[in-house]
Write an enzyme that holds these catalytic residues in place. Structure first.
Site, PDB file in Angstrom:
ATOM      1  N   LYS A  83       1.016  -1.595  -0.013  1.00 30.26           N
ATOM      2  CA  LYS A  83      -0.142   0.055  -0.467  1.00 30.26           C
ATOM      3  C   LYS A  83       1.273   1.329   0.013  1.00 30.26           C
ATOM      4  CE  LYS A  83      -4.300   1.120   2.415  1.00 30.26           C
ATOM      5  NZ  LYS A  83      -4.825   0.886   3.710  1.00 30.26           N
ATOM      6  N   VAL A  84       0.666   1.822  -0.804  1.00 33.42           N
ATOM      7  CA  VAL A  84       1.414   3.501  -1.274  1.00 33.42           C
ATOM      8  C   VAL A  84       0.848   4.400  -1.554  1.00 33.42           C
ATOM      9  CG1 VAL A  84       3.136   2.444  -2.346  1.00 33.42           C
ATOM     10  CG2 VAL A  84       1.380   3.337  -3.659  1.00 33.42           C
TER      11      VAL A  84
END
Ligand code: E4P
Length: 222
Positions: A83-84
């Protein structure tokens, strides 16, 4: 529509997973912090319990740090989705990780344009935060409708809409009517979805009536 649980709480994860309800998990640094302890243990355990996608979030804000963390997070399991955040470096990391076959969830999406750009970067999921939009007086569910319409116009986009920051069961019904791919739910919302007062009353009545019958036939069993 897939259901993910939005938590790092192992007890809740086991509880709903045992009911067969969970297609995956999303976490973030705030959810990890809420549980305390060593997040490594939680990440190890969650990726063992859950067979579907588990989103684990980077905390670096620049590209090379995100890449390093993303690859380290991926070592917890083949089901890890990195997750960015929705930033220029986040999208650069999304493109690189995705081209290396590592799935990415772009988080903190608050506009249709951001969702469009994340999809262009190769994200497996975009996470629009609808509750936080509602909190500031914008219509979060309208954003889901807009993203859905845009993605449907371009079937080449394989990016899935993961509706995040859900606050109550009505959000879930609305997301399902729109055709969102995934909702990620706090355990309290999933608990509320299970309940209805008429179910409770109905069961109490069945059991009371059975007790009456049993008092006339003490040996009966089902
Ligand atoms: C999603 O991935 C996020 O972890 C989450 O849904 C954020 O929800 P909140 O606005 O309730 O913190």
């Amino acid at each position: 529509m897939k259901i993910f649980l939005d938590t790092a709480n192992l007890e809740s994860i086991r509880k709903f997973n045992d009911m067969g309800l969970l297609d995956g998990i999303t976490t973030n640094p705030s959810l990890m912090s809420k549980e305390g302890g060593n997040p490594k243990d939680a990440m190890e355990e969650i990726t063992k319990i859950i067979k579907g996608d588990v989103s684990l979030e980077v905390v670096s804000t620049e590209y090379s740090g995100m890449m390093e963390e993303g690859k380290r997070l991926r070592q917890y399991g083949k089901n890890v989705v990195v997750k960015v955040p929705m930033t220029p470096d986040g999208l650069k990391a999304c493109k690189s990780l995705s081209s290396e076959g590592i799935p990415v969830n772009v988080t903190l999406i608050f506009s249709a344009n951001q969702a469009l750009l994340a999809a262009k970067s190769g994200a497996k999921y975009v996470s629009p935060f609808i509750g936080r939009l509602d909190d500031v007086g914008q219509d979060g569910m309208k954003l889901i409708e807009d993203i859905k319409e845009i993605f449907e116009n371009y079937p080449d986009f394989k990016t899935q809409i993961l509706v995040a920051s859900i606050r109550h069961p009505v959000h879930v019904v609305d997301a399902a009517k729109i055709g969102a791919d995934v909702v990620t739910l706090p355990p309290a919302v999933l608990d509320k979805m299970l309940e209805h007062p008429l179910t409770k009353i109905g069961l109490e009545n069945f059991l009371a009536d059975w007790d009456k019958l049993k008092s006339q036939n003490p040996d009966i069993k089902i």
